[in-house]
Design an enzyme around this catalytic site. Structure first.
Site, PDB file in Angstrom:
ATOM      1  N   HIS A 131       0.213   0.324   9.350  1.00 36.61           N
ATOM      2  CA  HIS A 131      -0.986   0.722   8.614  1.00 36.61           C
ATOM      3  C   HIS A 131      -1.924   1.534   9.477  1.00 36.61           C
ATOM      4  CE1 HIS A 131       0.560  -2.681   6.322  1.00 36.61           C
ATOM      5  NE2 HIS A 131       0.135  -2.015   5.289  1.00 36.61           N
ATOM      6  N   GLY A 161       0.831  -1.189   0.000  1.00 32.04           N
ATOM      7  CA  GLY A 161       0.000   0.000   0.000  1.00 32.04           C
ATOM      8  C   GLY A 161       0.871   1.247   0.000  1.00 32.04           C
ATOM      9  N   SER A 162       0.289   2.377  -0.377  1.00 32.13           N
ATOM     10  CA  SER A 162       1.016   3.636  -0.245  1.00 32.13           C
ATOM     11  C   SER A 162       0.863   4.148   1.187  1.00 32.13           C
ATOM     12  CB  SER A 162       0.464   4.666  -1.225  1.00 32.13           C
ATOM     13  OG  SER A 162       0.699   4.234  -2.541  1.00 32.13           O
ATOM     14  N   GLY A 163       1.573   5.233   1.485  1.00 33.27           N
ATOM     15  CA  GLY A 163       1.484   5.793   2.832  1.00 33.27           C
ATOM     16  C   GLY A 163       2.673   5.410   3.696  1.00 33.27           C
ATOM     17  N   HIS A 164       3.613   4.643   3.110  1.00 34.26           N
ATOM     18  CA  HIS A 164       4.811   4.234   3.862  1.00 34.26           C
ATOM     19  C   HIS A 164       6.055   4.971   3.395  1.00 34.26           C
ATOM     20  CE1 HIS A 164       2.325   1.052   5.318  1.00 34.26           C
ATOM     21  NE2 HIS A 164       2.182   0.508   4.125  1.00 34.26           N
ATOM     22  N   ASP A 193      -0.939  -8.331   0.800  1.00 34.74           N
ATOM     23  CA  ASP A 193       0.293  -8.334   0.010  1.00 34.74           C
ATOM     24  C   ASP A 193       0.633  -9.738  -0.462  1.00 34.74           C
ATOM     25  OD1 ASP A 193       0.764  -5.610   0.101  1.00 34.74           O
ATOM     26  OD2 ASP A 193       1.955  -5.705   1.934  1.00 34.74           O
ATOM     27  N   LYS A 205       5.809  -8.097   2.122  1.00 38.78           N
ATOM     28  CA  LYS A 205       5.580  -8.040   3.561  1.00 38.78           C
ATOM     29  C   LYS A 205       4.425  -8.993   3.908  1.00 38.78           C
ATOM     30  CE  LYS A 205       5.302  -3.510   3.443  1.00 38.78           C
ATOM     31  NZ  LYS A 205       5.591  -3.538   1.991  1.00 38.78           N
TER      32      LYS A 205
END
Ligand SMILES: Nc1ncnc2c1ncn2[C@@H]1O[C@H](COP(=O)(O)OP(=O)(O)O)[C@@H](O)[C@H]1O
Ligand SMILES: Nc1ncnc2c1ncn2[C@@H]1O[C@H](COP(=O)(O)OP(=O)(O)O)[C@@H](O)[C@H]1O
Ligand SMILES: [Mg+2]
Ligand SMILES: [Mg+2]
Ligand SMILES: [Mg+2]
Ligand SMILES: [Mg+2]
Lengths: 206, 322, 322, 206
Positions: free
Chosen positions: C216, C54-57, C110, C105
């Site tokens: 998350h 996911g994005s946001g990392h 994922d 991960k």
């Protein structure tokens, strides 16, 4: 009017007490138009200065205030560190070799202090800085001699008067018109300096 | 106030300890100070660069100490300029005889404290020059402008020049050239909390932002209604460009600097728009920096910095360290 | 929700645009996807590395694309695994014939999406291997552990191995070696706001923290009273060490990873204590990373990661890129 | 019981309507024990699936559901994308070549779907996932044939029953005991799937 080395020592200690007492208020004033550290800066610096004065014994008022000045310069930082430091350093030069100050000698020190603040910070009266307090106090002393009670009153009145001004120097100046409506924190800490003076003079005289 | 600290009084000294413990091959602290120097300082024959200021701007300034960048960084209390004696310690530790350049941000406190240190150093026969950074166009009078994120570009470019063995006068001229040609403007969506005070510096409603914020958690020059990223970016870029003399064909470096709590994701969204706007004006972006370079603790927001590049600045920036 | 965005639906695509616009010499996006690859992909003869999630990392994962690191990164929606077709596009873009390693991960999403992509790639005759990272010791059952900040050490070490020209089997073995020897544990002081939901993921009182948080924005495994930095660090380090077999004389890498809004200043305070604790146990820290490597948007907090180094991992990590 | 291609098309469209309607609730459920995106994932994916179905015309139910499945796989992501995608893909295989489904054929599809979810996600009944809804529905269909009204009721009851469970799979499992007291978001979206089925069957029959 005479100020002995003992009273001058009490002055430094009393300034410290006042800074500790009003630490939060000073920082709150600074938070409104600056970065909120003035109380901490003053409390940290004058505490160290008080420790220094307590740990030493001085006959020479000049030496005592030179130590106070060096301590402020090396412990405060920010804008107020060099300004208060320079002020007391210049005053110390004027008081060199003296174990008691008459009205004239004390006034010379204050004059030198104001000169130091002006040179260092390049501000003028009305810029909403500590000078808005120091300059009128100096003027009054030069004109009528030292009256610590009067100096205290003038300092309080002039600190109050900074509320309506727009800051022209220091961090508060970045706010432009938004700096109006708040007392300048350095003006208030300067008021405390003269409040301390009036108190210790009165106690010393009685 | 929720912070990962042990006590308000130990923050800076423990940060300095951590920096040195984490990078012992690169960094060394001068005992009883918050001065960090290159492990191999003084570097013989090299002009030494020193930057510093209050803490709370990490990675500035200590994060820039290293080969090709700074020789020393002096950290004051949070948002409080360091004292002259600390700056003097730094000067003494890094001077190899080739002279020292102080990189100073234009805040009353920084200017006065560094100035006093320079006087003290001159008294010890060390040649010291200063360059004062005033890149924040939020303040209209150029003399009063604050030094903000553009300062880090001085670290990089002057650092590369010093690493090449240039003389103090040359490095000073290059640093001054960067200072004269860099402009920044910031926006904040949420304040930060200075540890000593324990309370946020100001409060903003859900739909408000501060335009023209500095790097000390202060309010900006104006409170405005929150806008979308593109509109905010346009405002910042326009403000910066209005103060520069760029033509179709000008070459620049661009920095999108996060103030502390803004995710990198958002900084890239801002970068995207800023690059578009510059491209539309025929301006060539030769190098883009996106990330945290000069923070205000955990403030939310960002700033846009544009540096006009001449050939020398371009060469030094593209070949140097970040 | 106060964010520098233009709209919830454009966040990821605009971030990808910004990344490529900012670093056009290094990065390229595959049209109509959120896949970012090295500008020079595929690199002939080199095993290709792909990571994603996911994005946001950010900076994970796209920030690790580049020479000596990843060949591609696949960005899903915020905190949502990317879909198999996007992963497949990445695989096809970077495979030079030497094979592809997927760094995954251990989250249901994922694992399933990358697995489906691997199946699709095998059907197109591309050799694909996977390494699944499970470094989060907050979860007691090792099979169920999440992949968190330790993943970035796989990027670095496997990236260095691939850059040396090692074969797919060799790179896979090295990546698996990192995965088997890395452990992490996180703590959060404040939540983050997923843009699509617009509200913070949970609420914490002024004196509370969550121990054992993932990446998350979720709550951790336990809510606890807020402690000082040293105590928090001791708790995290102890938890991590309890799950490792380190001896007096062991060599490790240490990562103090910020979750997004925690100032670097505080991360160094944590690093200082973590290094002390390891030193007290006779463990040699050969390399320390302090900063943001794997964030959770603007979450406040950090994680501690320890990697047990053998000679090969040490060599690759110290010689490789960060 | 018979489900025509037209009704099967309506089913997909109705699922989408339900996901849009309950998007916020689904995300709120996910926020409590996951990462808060389930509603957005479902709404995004089924909207695309509905668009796909609306833009095409199908005689073959298998082809239609294969398209729905591919759309979900390529548009949802997360855990639910592969799981719902695989479920409908397996069902589509079972429904290949048919333009109408009787009770047995429909059940075969549901059986295959459940098998797909189980293989992909490796969860079992009671792990507090979507399977907690799908498995009982399948069991009932196998035992008594397709009764969409009954399936709807069972799905609702079983979704409710996830509240008291501790999650063993997916993000919610990281919370351990703290996952108790919240309905599983995937169980609720699965309930909506069967609620949609009951509605379109009833409408198609009337
Ligand atoms: N140039 C200046 N001349 C005189 N006084 C100044 C000047 N700049 C700042 N001050 C005084 O310093 C005070 C702020 O001190 P402090 O908060 O301790 O330092 P800083 O502004 O660096 O945080 C102001 O309220 C003002 O009175
Ligand atoms: N391994 C699994 N098997 C079955 N269902 C699962 C599994 N993992 C997750 N789920 C289901 O997926 C739902 C979460 O989906 P979603 O929020 O869209 O994805 P993510 O968890 O990646 O954010 C859970 O509520 C659960 O019902
Ligand atoms: Mg201040
Ligand atoms: Mg200050
Ligand atoms: Mg998700
Ligand atoms: Mg979810």
């Amino acid at each position: 009017m005479e100020l002995s080395a003992a009273v001058m020592k009490q002055w430094a200690l009393r300034i410290n007490e006042k800074m500790q007492e009003h630490k939060d208020k000073l920082s709150e004033l600074d938070q409104a138009i600056g970065d909120g550290d003035h109380g901490h800066n003053m409390a940290r610096g004058f505490q160290e200065a008080a420790n220094k004065v307590n740990d030493s014994s001085y006959d020479d008022i000049g030496t005592m205030y030179k130590d106070i000045a060096s301590t402020l310069i090396s412990k405060v930082g920010g804008a107020s560190g060099p300004l208060y430091g320079t002020a007391f350093l210049k005053a110390a030069n004027a008081w060199k070799g003296r174990d008691v100050l008459d009205s004239e000698a004390f006034t010379e020190g204050i004059e030198a202090a104001v000169g130091g603040i002006e040179t260092r910070g390049k501000a003028s009266f009305g810029d909403k800085t500590m000078l808005d307090v120091w300059i009128p106090v100096r003027d009054e002393m030069k004109e009528r001699g030292v009256d610590t009670e009067q100096a205290n009153k003038t300092a309080a009145k002039e600190a109050e008067a900074t509320i309506d001004r727009v800051a022209k120097k220091g961090r508060a100046s970045y706010l432009g018109e938004r700096s109006k409506g708040h007392m300048d924190p350095g003006a208030f800490s300067s008021q405390l300096v003269f409040e301390a003076l009036a108190e210790v003079y009165k106690e010393g005289a009685s | 106030m929720k912070k990962l600290i042990n006590g308000v009084d130990q923050i800076v000294s423990e940060m300095v300890e951590g920096l040195v413990a984490a990078h012992p091959d690169k960094l060394r602290a001068i005992e009883n100070t918050n001065v960090i120097v290159r492990a191999d300082a003084p570097v013989q024959g090299k002009v030494a660069l020193i930057s510093g200021g209050g803490s709370g701007h990490e990675p500035a300034h200590a994060g820039y100490v290293g080969e090709g960048l700074l020789d020393a960084a002096v950290s004051g209390e949070v948002f409080t300029s360091p004292t002259p004696d600390q700056v003097l310690e730094a000067i003494k530790a890094v001077d190899s005889g080739a002279g020292v350049l102080l990189i100073v941000k234009n805040y009353s406190g920084d200017v006065m404290n560094f100035d006093m240190a320079a006087d003290l150093a001159e008294a010890e026969d060390i040649t010291v020059k200063q360059v004062v950074i005033r890149d924040d166009v939020a303040i209209s009078n150029p003399d009063d402008r604050r030094g903000v994120a553009g300062t880090t570009l001085v670290h990089m470019i002057a650092g590369a020049a010093a690493a090449e063995g240039k003389s103090l006068d040359e490095v000073e001229a290059i640093a001054q050239g960067v200072a004269d040609n860099v402009r920044s403007m910031g926006v904040s969506l949420a304040p930060c909390t200075v540890p000593a005070s324990g309370k946020p510096g100001f409060t903003l409603e859900e739909n408000e932002m501060e335009i023209g914020t500095g790097i000390h958690g202060e309010q900006g020059v104006e409170r405005r209604e929150l806008m979308q990223a593109d509109a905010v970016t346009e405002e910042l870029v326009q403000h910066v460009l209005d103060d520069m003399h760029l033509n179709d064909g000008s070459e620049v470096a661009l920095m999108i600097n996060g103030q502390g709590a803004t995710p990198l994701m958002e900084l890239y969204i801002v970068a995207r728009k800023a690059i578009q706007l510059l491209k539309d004006r025929g301006i060539h972006v030769k190098k883009t920096f996106v990330g945290e370079y000069m923070t205000s603790l955990e403030m939310t927001g960002c700033s846009v910095t544009i540096l006009n590049l001449d050939e020398e600045r371009k060469r030094l920036l593209l070949s140097g360290r970040e």
